[in-house]
Design an enzyme around this catalytic site. Sequence first.
Site, PDB file in Angstrom:
ATOM      1  CG  ASN A   1      -2.042  -1.095   0.949  1.00 54.62           C
ATOM      2  OD1 ASN A   1      -2.183  -1.630  -0.147  1.00 54.62           O
ATOM      3  ND2 ASN A   1      -2.775  -1.432   1.991  1.00 54.62           N
TER       4      ASN A   1
ATOM      5  CB  CYS B   1     -13.804  -4.524  -3.906  1.00 46.22           C
ATOM      6  SG  CYS B   1     -13.297  -4.097  -2.262  1.00 46.22           S
TER       7      CYS B   1
END
Length: 443
Positions: A46, A138
């Site tokens: 990330n 998602c």
Amino acid sequence: MPLTALILVARRTAAAEDSSQRIMDCFLIKGGRPLEGEVEISGAKNAVLPIMAAALLTAERCVIRRAPNLSDVRFMGEILKSLGAKAEFDGDTVTIEAAKIRGVGDYELIRKMRGSICILGPLIGRLGKAAVSLPGGCVIGARPIDLHLKGLAALGAKIDIDAGYIHATARALKGAELFLGGRSGPTVLGTGNVMMAAALADGVTRIESAACEPEVVDLADFLIAMGAKISGAGSPTITVTGVKSLHGAEHEVIPDRIETATFAVAAAATGGDVTINGSRPDHLYAVFDKLREAGVKIERSGPALKVTRRGRLKPVDITTLPYAGFPTDVQAQMMALMAVTPGISIITERIFESRFMHVSELARLGADIAIEGPSAIVKGGRPLSGAPVMASDLRASAALVIAGLAARGETRVNRVYHIDRGYERIDEKLRRLGAKIERMEGS
Ligand code: EPZ
């Protein structure tokens, strides 16, 4: 068909073939063994994704070290290439050169990976125009991008959504004061997008309610190495003074705090003794605080971390929060731990509205978990027994692997392509810790 299109088709077919093959991969785990030994932590997924996107802000070469070998990272490489940049991987180093780029990327590639939204800020910052496919939702939540768009519009970008694309244009971005807080607090990639666009804007930008995650700080450090003027990263107020241009830079990505937490929880769940090398313990106070409360021993030995669990665990309650609170990306793994801990624990998810996909799969292993609104009530302590389970997303798959390691008998975790998105060679690392885990390649 023009050559570039042919190459693109060839690449996409290769990626599709590879990923369709990987989709069938599964892990076979024989549980009930304590993890023991040493593990090395990889660079942070990330952090590296927005840092790779930031390389679009300059025509000069950028060298990013400690880039984890993950499908998401390779995917980002493909996305940068679809914009006209060069992206070369050599071991854990990725070299990016965005000498000549266009503002429109491959629709399908970008749509497939949510993290790719962070190319929007650099493209509008550098080119004054960008067309990026809307990221889908998602399984963990709707994941809107309204805050990203609000932030870029505050800098003067004109935003239209058309035919599945976000169209952003701006003759010249102008610095502005803006509030970026949303219904569940700040946005990590939204903060990154605005920070990257503001780096080349005219004047000063002040981002209030900015995300404070270490990955935001790492991105700011990379931008500063490129010549950006940024202060306050890591605090809720970030100030960016725009510059005319940015230059190439070299940067080493921070270690992955979520991978570190995952191995610490796995050591605790199996009653193990694991030394974790190459992590940043100062990024994990909230996680270690809860593990210690549960009875796990966490010690620093020099640069390494030693995680030991002998004897009975205690139930703890967890509420996920923006950084420096308890990370939502460790919620599922902690739930697996609480499933093997005698007593009642309450796990409340405050960041993503549907991040409990792992609950029904943990129940297949014998876990007793009830969902009440944003909370899961875990009645832990019943021994888990191995079974076939299905991974639904990245962190849910990590939780199923941990539960499988703690369970008696054999667990088969299907669709491990989810775990390959965020964990570098996790099965190999676990085997080195004495786990009986095997990857069964898809046929
Ligand atoms: C980053 O996602 C991480 N992904 C996520 O990790 C992580 O869970 C998340 O931050 C929170 O820590 C990457 O860095 C690639 P957000 P991001 O914008 O930036 C809402 C993993 O497992 N929101 O901080 O997309 C949003 O719906 C992944 O590695 C808006 O409402 O997350 C959520 O509820 C999963 N509007 C909350 O804010 C917006 O415009 C936080 O999301 C943006 C976000």
